[in-house]
Design a protein around this motif. Structure first.
Motif, short mmCIF file in Angstrom:
data_model
loop_
_atom_site.label_atom_id
_atom_site.label_comp_id
_atom_site.label_asym_id
_atom_site.label_seq_id
_atom_site.Cartn_x
_atom_site.Cartn_y
_atom_site.Cartn_z
N UNK A 1 0.79 -1.21 0.01
CA UNK A 1 -0.07 0.05 -0.22
C UNK A 1 0.98 1.09 0.06
N UNK A 2 1.80 1.37 0.82
CA UNK A 2 3.03 2.36 0.90
C UNK A 2 3.50 2.53 -0.61
N UNK A 3 3.78 1.71 -1.08
CA UNK A 3 4.50 1.86 -2.48
C UNK A 3 3.56 2.31 -3.43
N UNK A 4 2.09 1.86 -3.28
CA UNK A 4 1.20 2.37 -4.25
C UNK A 4 0.95 4.05 -3.91
N UNK A 5 1.20 4.50 -2.79
CA UNK A 5 1.26 5.74 -2.38
C UNK A 5 2.06 6.35 -3.17
N UNK A 6 3.52 5.94 -2.82
CA UNK A 6 4.69 6.54 -3.61
C UNK A 6 4.37 6.93 -5.10
N UNK A 7 3.76 5.77 -5.88
CA UNK A 7 3.73 6.12 -7.17
C UNK A 7 2.84 7.18 -7.41
N UNK A 8 1.82 7.21 -6.64
CA UNK A 8 0.73 8.34 -6.82
C UNK A 8 1.57 9.83 -6.49
N UNK A 9 2.41 9.78 -5.31
CA UNK A 9 3.43 10.95 -5.37
C UNK A 9 4.24 11.32 -6.57
N UNK A 10 4.65 10.25 -7.02
CA UNK A 10 5.51 10.57 -8.23
C UNK A 10 4.68 11.15 -9.38
N UNK A 11 3.34 10.62 -9.38
CA UNK A 11 2.50 11.30 -10.60
C UNK A 11 2.15 12.53 -10.34
N UNK A 12 1.59 12.90 -8.95
CA UNK A 12 1.25 14.17 -8.71
C UNK A 12 2.41 15.21 -8.84
N UNK A 13 3.59 14.94 -8.53
CA UNK A 13 4.81 15.68 -8.47
C UNK A 13 5.45 15.73 -9.85
N UNK A 14 4.83 14.91 -10.62
CA UNK A 14 5.64 14.86 -12.06
C UNK A 14 7.15 14.64 -11.81
#
Length: 304
Positions: free
Chosen positions: A71-84
């Motif tokens: 779950x944490x790594x899925x959140x990290x992936x979303x952070x990457x997308x949000x911050x480009x």
């Protein structure tokens, strides 16, 4: 009179595009606040991980794995997308039950999704996401001990993990029921289970899935039994800094999507009903009715 059309050179087009991208990036950085701005500026997300919270977040000999780690790594992936920032670096920082909140407050970690209980008391120190696991507080004992329920622990040595909500529940029970248990709080879960194994304690009181994990992964699992009327019911959640609305929205969005899409149930089955690394042990801990309800209705409420 004919005028020649003005065609900008390819170099000018590239420079204009680069300038626009820089302006957009600068504007985005200015709009960011809290944890997302810190991560953007540092170029690193500091992820708090547990070393032995099987099957939630633990080291399997090669890396950190587990149900909540996924779950944490899925959140990290979303952070990457949000911050480009597709190349955003992830720094895994080992934490324990005792130091995880201070490390969050001191900016040593940005996010922790391990086996942290969301309680009303802790809301004064940290923010909590939508819950990702609901469980009972019970105990693990040697099968030969004859211990069945908490009154059987009267006058006995009992161990739990320091800095947990379970420690508070156990001490409250001891005082209210006058059991005269000799309670010891140790640094982390493996130390507590070791005390039961070598006879220094009659019982290890902890979250039900944690003690099931130790039983399943022990070389002699049949020597132990998980027992006791639950001391209470609690929930695990991801933890981040207080007052950070953008971070809350991002984290809760990921968890809600996973739960309502069926992804969370599939993930649960991987870690609780199938063989897991490193030794291929199966916890045989099927999804409960309470967990199905949680997945259908995501929320961030503490149960204590």
């Amino acid at each position: 009179m004919r005028f020649a059309a003005c065609h900008p050179s390819r170099r000018h087009i590239m420079l204009a595009a680069l300038a626009a991208a820089c302006l957009a990036s600068s504007a985005q950085a200015q709009e960011l606040t809290g944890t997302l701005k810190k991560i953007h500026d540092d170029g690193i997300v500091a992820l708090g991980v547990r070393e032995a919270s099987i099957p939630f977040s633990y080291f399997d000999g090669q890396g950190t794995v587990g149900y909540s780690q996924t779950i944490a790594l899925a959140i990290v992936e979303q952070i990457k997308k949000t911050l480009a920032l597709p190349e955003l670096k992830v720094r895994e920082v080992p934490v324990t039950s005792s130091n995880r909140i201070p490390m969050l407050q001191n900016n040593q970690i940005d996010l922790e999704c391990g086996s942290t209980t969301h309680t009303h008391e802790r809301e004064s120190e940290a923010a909590f996401s939508n819950s990702f696991f609901q469980y009972a507080v019970r105990m693990i004992v040697r099968r030969s001990s004859g211990i069945v329920d908490f009154p059987d622990l009267a006058g006995k040595a009992v161990v739990t993990t320091a800095g947990t909500s379970d420690e508070r529940l156990l001490r409250e029970l001891n005082g209210e029921k006058h059991l005269n248990m000799r309670i010891t709080s140790v640094r982390d879960h493996p130390d507590a289970f070791a005390a039961v194994k070598d006879g220094r304690a009659a019982a290890f009181v902890m979250d039900e899935p944690i003690v099931y994990g130790f039983k399943a992964t022990d070389p002699r699992p049949d020597d132990f039994v998980v027992t006791g009327t639950p001391l209470g019911y609690e929930v695990y959640a991801c933890m981040f800094r207080k007052g950070d609305a953008p971070m809350r929205e991002l984290v809760n969005g990921v968890i809600e999507r996973m739960q309502t899409s069926g992804e969370a149930e599939r993930l649960y089955n991987v870690w609780f009903t199938q063989p897991i690394p490193p030794h291929g042990i199966n916890l045989n801990f099927p999804l409960s009715a309470a967990m199905r309800t949680l997945f259908a209705h995501p929320n961030d409420r503490a149960l204590d």
